[in-house]
Design a protein around this motif. Sequence first.
Motif, PDB file in Angstrom:
ATOM      1  N   PRO A  83       0.825  -1.341  -0.251  1.00 39.07           N
ATOM      2  CA  PRO A  83       0.051   0.033   0.097  1.00 39.07           C
ATOM      3  C   PRO A  83       0.754   1.311  -0.049  1.00 39.07           C
ATOM      4  O   PRO A  83       0.348   2.170  -0.331  1.00 39.07           O
ATOM      5  N   TYR A  84       2.047   1.127   0.520  1.00 35.82           N
ATOM      6  CA  TYR A  84       2.935   2.484   0.638  1.00 35.82           C
ATOM      7  C   TYR A  84       3.809   2.658  -0.607  1.00 35.82           C
ATOM      8  O   TYR A  84       4.666   3.605  -0.604  1.00 35.82           O
ATOM      9  N   VAL A  85       3.705   1.775  -1.519  1.00 38.81           N
ATOM     10  CA  VAL A  85       4.772   1.821  -2.872  1.00 38.81           C
ATOM     11  C   VAL A  85       4.505   3.317  -3.437  1.00 38.81           C
ATOM     12  O   VAL A  85       3.357   3.621  -3.626  1.00 38.81           O
ATOM     13  N   PRO A  86       5.637   3.824  -3.749  1.00 37.46           N
ATOM     14  CA  PRO A  86       5.568   4.943  -4.567  1.00 37.46           C
ATOM     15  C   PRO A  86       5.181   4.747  -6.123  1.00 37.46           C
ATOM     16  O   PRO A  86       5.425   3.789  -6.743  1.00 37.46           O
ATOM     17  N   VAL A  87       4.056   5.239  -6.396  1.00 36.38           N
ATOM     18  CA  VAL A  87       3.545   5.185  -7.811  1.00 36.38           C
ATOM     19  C   VAL A  87       3.652   6.273  -8.701  1.00 36.38           C
ATOM     20  O   VAL A  87       3.076   7.441  -8.290  1.00 36.38           O
ATOM     21  N   ILE A  88       4.297   6.000 -10.009  1.00 33.26           N
ATOM     22  CA  ILE A  88       4.293   7.276 -10.976  1.00 33.26           C
ATOM     23  C   ILE A  88       3.162   6.635 -11.995  1.00 33.26           C
ATOM     24  O   ILE A  88       3.525   5.516 -12.682  1.00 33.26           O
ATOM     25  N   MET A  89       1.995   7.441 -12.166  1.00 28.60           N
ATOM     26  CA  MET A  89       1.135   7.070 -13.189  1.00 28.60           C
ATOM     27  C   MET A  89       1.430   7.763 -14.531  1.00 28.60           C
ATOM     28  O   MET A  89       1.694   8.922 -14.585  1.00 28.60           O
ATOM     29  N   LEU A  90       1.222   6.757 -15.510  1.00 33.27           N
ATOM     30  CA  LEU A  90       1.644   7.159 -17.106  1.00 33.27           C
ATOM     31  C   LEU A  90       0.064   7.180 -17.779  1.00 33.27           C
ATOM     32  O   LEU A  90      -0.594   6.269 -17.436  1.00 33.27           O
ATOM     33  N   THR A  91      -0.176   8.288 -18.625  1.00 33.13           N
ATOM     34  CA  THR A  91      -1.183   8.387 -19.448  1.00 33.13           C
ATOM     35  C   THR A  91      -1.004   9.275 -20.497  1.00 33.13           C
ATOM     36  O   THR A  91      -0.345  10.279 -20.567  1.00 33.13           O
ATOM     37  N   ASP A 104      -6.262  11.506  -6.540  1.00 31.94           N
ATOM     38  CA  ASP A 104      -7.244  11.180  -5.461  1.00 31.94           C
ATOM     39  C   ASP A 104      -7.244   9.649  -5.331  1.00 31.94           C
ATOM     40  O   ASP A 104      -7.647   9.178  -4.128  1.00 31.94           O
ATOM     41  N   ALA A 105      -6.689   8.783  -6.070  1.00 33.65           N
ATOM     42  CA  ALA A 105      -6.386   7.367  -6.046  1.00 33.65           C
ATOM     43  C   ALA A 105      -5.264   7.062  -5.187  1.00 33.65           C
ATOM     44  O   ALA A 105      -5.017   5.870  -4.822  1.00 33.65           O
ATOM     45  N   GLY A 106      -4.425   8.079  -5.305  1.00 35.21           N
ATOM     46  CA  GLY A 106      -2.971   7.960  -4.566  1.00 35.21           C
ATOM     47  C   GLY A 106      -1.646   7.684  -5.239  1.00 35.21           C
ATOM     48  O   GLY A 106      -0.775   7.278  -4.897  1.00 35.21           O
ATOM     49  N   ALA A 107      -1.671   8.322  -6.406  1.00 34.25           N
ATOM     50  CA  ALA A 107      -0.500   8.325  -7.101  1.00 34.25           C
ATOM     51  C   ALA A 107       0.281   9.227  -6.282  1.00 34.25           C
ATOM     52  O   ALA A 107      -0.150  10.645  -6.211  1.00 34.25           O
ATOM     53  N   SER A 108       1.513   9.112  -6.669  1.00 36.12           N
ATOM     54  CA  SER A 108       2.735   9.819  -6.163  1.00 36.12           C
ATOM     55  C   SER A 108       3.076  10.765  -7.052  1.00 36.12           C
ATOM     56  O   SER A 108       3.454  12.128  -6.818  1.00 36.12           O
ATOM     57  N   GLU A 109       3.126  10.573  -8.456  1.00 35.18           N
ATOM     58  CA  GLU A 109       3.590  11.487  -9.561  1.00 35.18           C
ATOM     59  C   GLU A 109       2.718  11.062 -10.739  1.00 35.18           C
ATOM     60  O   GLU A 109       2.157   9.998 -10.609  1.00 35.18           O
ATOM     61  N   ALA A 118      13.866  12.777 -19.755  1.00 35.27           N
ATOM     62  CA  ALA A 118      13.993  13.785 -18.689  1.00 35.27           C
ATOM     63  C   ALA A 118      13.088  14.015 -17.613  1.00 35.27           C
ATOM     64  O   ALA A 118      13.324  13.869 -16.473  1.00 35.27           O
ATOM     65  N   GLU A 119      11.699  13.883 -18.344  1.00 34.33           N
ATOM     66  CA  GLU A 119      10.549  13.868 -17.210  1.00 34.33           C
ATOM     67  C   GLU A 119      10.599  12.584 -16.424  1.00 34.33           C
ATOM     68  O   GLU A 119      10.112  12.646 -15.291  1.00 34.33           O
ATOM     69  N   MET A 120      10.671  11.467 -17.027  1.00 37.20           N
ATOM     70  CA  MET A 120      10.623  10.197 -16.156  1.00 37.20           C
ATOM     71  C   MET A 120      11.729  10.202 -15.005  1.00 37.20           C
ATOM     72  O   MET A 120      11.506   9.892 -14.035  1.00 37.20           O
ATOM     73  N   LEU A 121      12.947  10.558 -15.473  1.00 37.61           N
ATOM     74  CA  LEU A 121      14.128  10.804 -14.346  1.00 37.61           C
ATOM     75  C   LEU A 121      13.653  11.822 -13.311  1.00 37.61           C
ATOM     76  O   LEU A 121      13.890  11.714 -12.128  1.00 37.61           O
ATOM     77  N   ARG A 122      12.760  12.775 -13.620  1.00 33.48           N
ATOM     78  CA  ARG A 122      12.426  13.925 -12.633  1.00 33.48           C
ATOM     79  C   ARG A 122      11.413  13.468 -11.863  1.00 33.48           C
ATOM     80  O   ARG A 122      11.338  13.415 -10.657  1.00 33.48           O
ATOM     81  N   LYS A 123      10.464  12.369 -12.290  1.00 34.65           N
ATOM     82  CA  LYS A 123       9.597  11.782 -11.512  1.00 34.65           C
ATOM     83  C   LYS A 123      10.175  10.790 -10.607  1.00 34.65           C
ATOM     84  O   LYS A 123       9.710  10.393  -9.417  1.00 34.65           O
ATOM     85  N   VAL A 124      10.987   9.955 -11.022  1.00 31.56           N
ATOM     86  CA  VAL A 124      11.701   8.895 -10.295  1.00 31.56           C
ATOM     87  C   VAL A 124      12.594   9.675  -9.007  1.00 31.56           C
ATOM     88  O   VAL A 124      12.273   9.322  -8.168  1.00 31.56           O
ATOM     89  N   ALA A 125      13.185  10.814  -9.539  1.00 32.65           N
ATOM     90  CA  ALA A 125      13.854  11.492  -8.456  1.00 32.65           C
ATOM     91  C   ALA A 125      12.871  12.147  -7.364  1.00 32.65           C
ATOM     92  O   ALA A 125      13.313  11.945  -6.346  1.00 32.65           O
ATOM     93  N   ALA A 126      11.865  12.522  -7.767  1.00 43.00           N
ATOM     94  CA  ALA A 126      10.839  13.067  -6.704  1.00 43.00           C
ATOM     95  C   ALA A 126      10.383  12.162  -5.719  1.00 43.00           C
ATOM     96  O   ALA A 126      10.430  12.457  -4.536  1.00 43.00           O
TER      97      ALA A 126
END
Length: 174
Positions: A83-91, A104-109, A118-126
């Motif tokens: 339940p606590y895993v960081p989630v990067i949502m893609l769409t 609202d579902a709990g996405a981290s990024e 570059a954007e993916m690396l920013r989200k992973v870094a965040a």
Amino acid sequence: MSVSLEKVRFLVVDDNVHMLNIIKTMLRGFGALHVFEAKDSQEALFRLKHDAIDILVLDYVMGEEDGVDFLRHLRTAPESPSPYVPVIMLTAHSEKNRVEAARDAGASEFCAKPVTAAEMLRKVAAVIDRPRPFIRTESYFGPDRRRRDDPNFRGEERRKDRLAMIAQNPPEGA
């Protein structure tokens, strides 16, 4: 980024094999050595139960169950393996209502496709460098949705820690 990605274990969930390979290639290009994949929510749950996943990269639209429903289940189900895993949502659909639904579902990024390296690396870094505390209310469980203190916020304060601080140090004129 303060951490080497060599030890970070990723799970990429996307029913589009082409996109799955693009994201995996990006993550490996950043130095990730442990990148697992799943093409649907059932495979993802199996991986989450059997592998210690540090970051989940999740597609919003995945066949029968969309990523938002899967994420909501992952965050709130009593039997959830992570339940606590960081989630990067893609769409590919980044309309405001979809971004808010993922949040609202709990996405981290949140990343809009086509996602750049570059954007993916920013989200992973965040999610690694600036993890947000998790909040549990009657209607939400996930990372704190407030990313910053807004000095112009005029709504009702509902955070217990801030309410206690305000009670101890009331603002002038209160």
